[in-house]
Design a protein around this motif. Structure first.
Motif, PDB file in Angstrom:
ATOM      1  N   LEU A  80      45.662 -23.635   0.286  1.00 15.34           N
ATOM      2  CA  LEU A  80      44.399 -23.290   0.931  1.00 15.34           C
ATOM      3  C   LEU A  80      43.337 -24.359   0.739  1.00 15.34           C
ATOM      4  O   LEU A  80      42.547 -24.622   1.640  1.00 15.34           O
ATOM      5  N   TYR A  84      40.129 -26.198   3.289  1.00 15.93           N
ATOM      6  CA  TYR A  84      38.712 -26.040   2.988  1.00 15.93           C
ATOM      7  C   TYR A  84      37.948 -27.299   3.382  1.00 15.93           C
ATOM      8  O   TYR A  84      38.320 -28.406   3.007  1.00 15.93           O
ATOM      9  N   LYS A 139      31.869 -17.678   0.598  1.00 17.34           N
ATOM     10  CA  LYS A 139      32.756 -18.125   1.680  1.00 17.34           C
ATOM     11  C   LYS A 139      34.117 -18.532   1.128  1.00 17.34           C
ATOM     12  O   LYS A 139      35.151 -18.231   1.720  1.00 17.34           O
ATOM     13  N   LYS A 141      35.463 -17.414  -1.645  1.00 14.04           N
ATOM     14  CA  LYS A 141      36.126 -16.167  -2.056  1.00 14.04           C
ATOM     15  C   LYS A 141      36.746 -15.467  -0.852  1.00 14.04           C
ATOM     16  O   LYS A 141      37.871 -14.976  -0.932  1.00 14.04           O
ATOM     17  N   GLU A 142      36.010 -15.412   0.250  1.00 19.07           N
ATOM     18  CA  GLU A 142      36.552 -14.789   1.466  1.00 19.07           C
ATOM     19  C   GLU A 142      37.834 -15.490   1.907  1.00 19.07           C
ATOM     20  O   GLU A 142      38.817 -14.836   2.261  1.00 19.07           O
ATOM     21  N   LEU A 143      37.822 -16.810   1.894  1.00 21.08           N
ATOM     22  CA  LEU A 143      38.990 -17.616   2.273  1.00 21.08           C
ATOM     23  C   LEU A 143      40.172 -17.317   1.363  1.00 21.08           C
ATOM     24  O   LEU A 143      41.299 -17.117   1.830  1.00 21.08           O
ATOM     25  N   ILE A 145      40.656 -14.649  -0.630  1.00 17.05           N
ATOM     26  CA  ILE A 145      41.105 -13.256  -0.475  1.00 17.05           C
ATOM     27  C   ILE A 145      41.968 -13.121   0.771  1.00 17.05           C
ATOM     28  O   ILE A 145      43.043 -12.512   0.735  1.00 17.05           O
ATOM     29  N   GLU A 146      41.518 -13.716   1.855  1.00 18.50           N
ATOM     30  CA  GLU A 146      42.284 -13.674   3.105  1.00 18.50           C
ATOM     31  C   GLU A 146      43.663 -14.308   2.912  1.00 18.50           C
ATOM     32  O   GLU A 146      44.682 -13.772   3.348  1.00 18.50           O
ATOM     33  N   TRP A 147      43.714 -15.448   2.231  1.00 18.59           N
ATOM     34  CA  TRP A 147      44.977 -16.128   1.970  1.00 18.59           C
ATOM     35  C   TRP A 147      45.894 -15.257   1.116  1.00 18.59           C
ATOM     36  O   TRP A 147      47.083 -15.131   1.392  1.00 18.59           O
ATOM     37  N   CYS A 148      45.333 -14.666   0.055  1.00 18.25           N
ATOM     38  CA  CYS A 148      46.126 -13.819  -0.839  1.00 18.25           C
ATOM     39  C   CYS A 148      46.717 -12.634  -0.079  1.00 18.25           C
ATOM     40  O   CYS A 148      47.897 -12.303  -0.257  1.00 18.25           O
ATOM     41  N   ILE A 149      45.929 -12.011   0.768  1.00 17.56           N
ATOM     42  CA  ILE A 149      46.418 -10.867   1.547  1.00 17.56           C
ATOM     43  C   ILE A 149      47.544 -11.314   2.479  1.00 17.56           C
ATOM     44  O   ILE A 149      48.591 -10.670   2.553  1.00 17.56           O
ATOM     45  N   GLU A 150      47.351 -12.434   3.173  1.00 17.70           N
ATOM     46  CA  GLU A 150      48.372 -12.964   4.088  1.00 17.70           C
ATOM     47  C   GLU A 150      49.682 -13.276   3.368  1.00 17.70           C
ATOM     48  O   GLU A 150      50.754 -13.160   3.952  1.00 17.70           O
TER      49      GLU A 150
END
Length: 157
Positions: A80, A84, A139, A141-143, A145-150
């Motif tokens: 990730l 960035y 921002k 953290k959002e990135l 979290i999104e990566w972890c969920i995916e």
């Protein structure tokens, strides 16, 4: 395989530090975040003798070997940080500011060589440096979290 929680703060730090030529992996069985250099990965790929490297680097080369030979999918490649882009984040932040004068001054500051230094000087001058760092951290953290969920990586805040 039992999944454990990975530290969200540690993943965010990996992105914020952003060291060139490093690669980050997550051991999904322990939650450990592993950062390896390009040299360590290349040594593992080329099967170079560990004796050719200083003692402090041998452990990471061993880890690189394990990651390269990983058939149980024990390691997740946390790439990730390569996606960035702080400059884009700065532009987004500036667009959120309602003060026209501040907005214009910051947009001018980020043009050309030395843009990051001028941006930081200006946000301090305008007294919005804490606002910027909070925005940036949220921002990232959002990135993450999104990566972890995916990637089906469970995390703790």
């Amino acid at each position: 395989m039992v999944k454990v929680l990975v530290s969200l703060d540690q993943l965010v730090s990996e992105i914020e530090i952003g060291i060139e030529d490093t690669f980050t992996y997550i051991d999904v069985t322990t939650g450990e975040v592993i950062t390896l250099t390009r040299e360590e990965i290349r040594a593992a790929e080329d099967e170079q003798p560990l004796e050719n490297f200083p003692e402090w680097q041998r452990e990471n080369i061993q880890r690189a070997i394990c990651i390269l030979e990983d058939e149980q999918e024990k390691y997740a490649d946390f790439t990730l940080k390569n996606d960035y882009n702080e400059y884009e984040l700065i532009e987004e932040f500036i667009s959120t500011l309602e003060d026209e004068e501040m907005n214009e001054a910051l947009n001018t500051a980020i043009i050309g060589k030395g843009a990051f230094r001028r941006f930081k000087d200006k946000i301090i001058q305008f007294g919005i440096d804490k606002q910027w760092y909070t925005y940036k951290e949220n921002k990232i953290k959002e990135l993450v979290i999104e990566w972890c969920i995916e990637h089906d990586i469970e995390f703790q805040k």
